[in-house]
Every structure is written in structure tokens, then in C-alpha cells.
Design a protein around this motif. Structure first.
Motif, short mmCIF file in Angstrom:
data_model
loop_
_atom_site.label_atom_id
_atom_site.label_comp_id
_atom_site.label_asym_id
_atom_site.label_seq_id
_atom_site.Cartn_x
_atom_site.Cartn_y
_atom_site.Cartn_z
N THR A 13 0.82 -1.20 0.00
CA THR A 13 0.00 0.00 0.00
C THR A 13 0.86 1.25 0.00
O THR A 13 0.59 2.21 -0.74
CB THR A 13 -0.97 -0.01 1.20
OG1 THR A 13 -1.77 -1.20 1.11
CG2 THR A 13 -1.86 1.20 1.22
N TYR A 40 2.39 1.50 -3.48
CA TYR A 40 1.39 1.95 -4.46
C TYR A 40 1.16 3.46 -4.32
O TYR A 40 1.17 4.19 -5.31
CB TYR A 40 0.08 1.20 -4.31
CG TYR A 40 -0.99 1.74 -5.24
CD1 TYR A 40 -0.98 1.39 -6.57
CD2 TYR A 40 -1.96 2.64 -4.78
CE1 TYR A 40 -1.93 1.91 -7.45
CE2 TYR A 40 -2.90 3.16 -5.65
CZ TYR A 40 -2.88 2.79 -6.98
OH TYR A 40 -3.80 3.32 -7.84
N THR A 52 -9.06 2.67 -13.08
CA THR A 52 -9.50 3.15 -11.78
C THR A 52 -8.42 2.88 -10.74
O THR A 52 -7.60 1.97 -10.93
CB THR A 52 -10.80 2.43 -11.35
OG1 THR A 52 -10.50 1.05 -11.14
CG2 THR A 52 -11.89 2.58 -12.39
N PRO A 53 -8.42 3.63 -9.66
CA PRO A 53 -7.41 3.37 -8.61
C PRO A 53 -7.48 1.94 -8.07
O PRO A 53 -6.45 1.34 -7.79
CB PRO A 53 -7.76 4.39 -7.53
CG PRO A 53 -8.41 5.51 -8.27
CD PRO A 53 -9.18 4.86 -9.38
N TRP A 54 -8.68 1.37 -7.96
CA TRP A 54 -8.79 0.01 -7.44
C TRP A 54 -8.24 -1.01 -8.42
O TRP A 54 -7.60 -1.99 -8.02
CB TRP A 54 -10.24 -0.32 -7.09
CG TRP A 54 -10.67 0.39 -5.85
CD1 TRP A 54 -11.56 1.41 -5.78
CD2 TRP A 54 -10.19 0.18 -4.52
NE1 TRP A 54 -11.66 1.85 -4.48
CE2 TRP A 54 -10.83 1.11 -3.69
CE3 TRP A 54 -9.27 -0.70 -3.95
CZ2 TRP A 54 -10.60 1.18 -2.31
CZ3 TRP A 54 -9.04 -0.63 -2.59
CH2 TRP A 54 -9.70 0.30 -1.79
N ARG A 55 -8.47 -0.81 -9.72
CA ARG A 55 -7.91 -1.72 -10.72
C ARG A 55 -6.40 -1.62 -10.72
O ARG A 55 -5.70 -2.62 -10.78
CB ARG A 55 -8.45 -1.39 -12.13
CG ARG A 55 -8.02 -2.45 -13.16
CD ARG A 55 -7.69 -1.92 -14.54
NE ARG A 55 -6.65 -0.95 -14.65
CZ ARG A 55 -5.33 -1.23 -14.76
NH1 ARG A 55 -4.90 -2.45 -14.72
NH2 ARG A 55 -4.45 -0.26 -14.89
N ARG A 56 -5.88 -0.40 -10.64
CA ARG A 56 -4.43 -0.22 -10.60
C ARG A 56 -3.83 -0.82 -9.34
O ARG A 56 -2.78 -1.43 -9.39
CB ARG A 56 -4.07 1.26 -10.73
CG ARG A 56 -4.33 1.78 -12.12
CD ARG A 56 -3.72 3.10 -12.42
NE ARG A 56 -3.70 4.02 -11.30
CZ ARG A 56 -3.54 5.32 -11.41
NH1 ARG A 56 -3.38 5.87 -12.57
NH2 ARG A 56 -3.53 6.08 -10.35
N TYR A 57 -4.51 -0.64 -8.19
CA TYR A 57 -4.00 -1.23 -6.96
C TYR A 57 -3.98 -2.75 -7.06
O TYR A 57 -3.03 -3.40 -6.64
CB TYR A 57 -4.80 -0.78 -5.74
CG TYR A 57 -4.24 -1.35 -4.45
CD1 TYR A 57 -3.12 -0.78 -3.86
CD2 TYR A 57 -4.79 -2.47 -3.86
CE1 TYR A 57 -2.57 -1.30 -2.71
CE2 TYR A 57 -4.26 -3.01 -2.70
CZ TYR A 57 -3.15 -2.43 -2.12
OH TYR A 57 -2.61 -2.96 -0.98
N ALA A 58 -5.03 -3.34 -7.62
CA ALA A 58 -5.10 -4.80 -7.77
C ALA A 58 -3.96 -5.30 -8.68
O ALA A 58 -3.31 -6.30 -8.37
CB ALA A 58 -6.45 -5.23 -8.33
#
Length: 140
Positions: free
Chosen positions: A48, A51, A66-72
């Protein structure tokens, strides 16, 4: 590839590593969690931090997803890096028979970390924070 990108990625990685190590040490020591639980939590915290540092610093000028897709995707790249480190340790310790603490450190934290860092850098700039219209390349 610009040297600023590489230096920023390295600085963010060092901060993430320090976060992982400090949290793991605290969770294993005063908090007294089991080793795998402590490592899973510290790894998640380190990912985290990495990222956030890359999204807000190193690759702040790159949009996409999206930020969630990039984080995944970032998390998946980091898991792959961790697997590279484990594979280096497994090959050295169990395959080649180098069983000393020094050999384990060299294979896992030395060679494994170097190879994992290359994979993480490539994966991060290719799949997570790619430039518009670019699938990814080593040359930028």
C-alpha cells in the motif's frame, strides 16, 4: 526511461521495505502475532505504501484505469515479486543444498530481491502505470 523514474521508484521501494520490516518486527514482537499473519499484514502495508508512493510520486503524470484496478494490478505484480524471492530461496536451499543462514540471506534477500525488483519495476510501468497509448516498453 528517465533516471528520475528509476530513482523515484527505488526511493519509494525503500520506504515500502522499511514499512514492511518495521511493521513485521512490531507485529511479531510486542503484538505477538504468528509469523505468517504478521508477514501478510506487513506485506499488505508495504504494498500500500509502495502503491501510494508510485501513484502520487513516480507515476503521478500517468493516468489509466480506476485506482482500485491499478492497486489490484500493483498488488499482483508485488505478489509475483515475492514469489520470485521465494523461488530463489527454494532453489538455493532445497535444490542446491546451500542451507546456511548466509546462503539463505544471499539467495532470498540478495539475488531474489534483485530479480524481484526488476520484475516489479517492469510490471509496474508496463501494467499498472502505463502511458496513454502505450502497452509498455523498457525504453519509455
Amino acid at each position: 526511461m528517465r533516471s528520475r523514474e528509476l530513482l523515484s521508484f527505488a526511493a519509494v521501494g525503500l520506504l515500502a521495505y522499511a514499512t514492511d520490516l518495521a511493521l513485521f518486527t512490531w507485529l511479531r514482537g510486542p503484538v505477538a502475532l504468528e509469523p505468517l499473519t504478521a508477514k501478510a499484514l506487513s506485506f499488505l502495508a508495504g504494498c500500500t505504501v509502495a502503491y501510494a508512493g508510485n501513484a502520487l510520486g513516480t507515476y503521478r503524470d500517468r493516468a489509466g484505469g480506476t485506482p482500485w484496478r491499478r492497486y489490484a494490478a500493483f498488488f499482483a505484480v508485488n505478489v509475483a515479486g515475492a514469489l520470485v524471492q521465494l523461488l530463489c530461496l527454494i532453489v538455493s536451499h532445497y535444490g542446491l543444498g546451500f542451507t546456511s543462514q548466509r546462503a539463505d540471506t544471499v539467495s532470498g534477500a540478495g539475488i531474489g530481491m534483485a530479480l524481484a525488483t526488476i520484475l516489479r519495476f517492469w510490471g509496474t510501468r508496463t501494467w499498472v502505470f502505463r502511458s496513454e497509448g502505450r502497452v509498455g516498453s523498457w525504453t519509455g
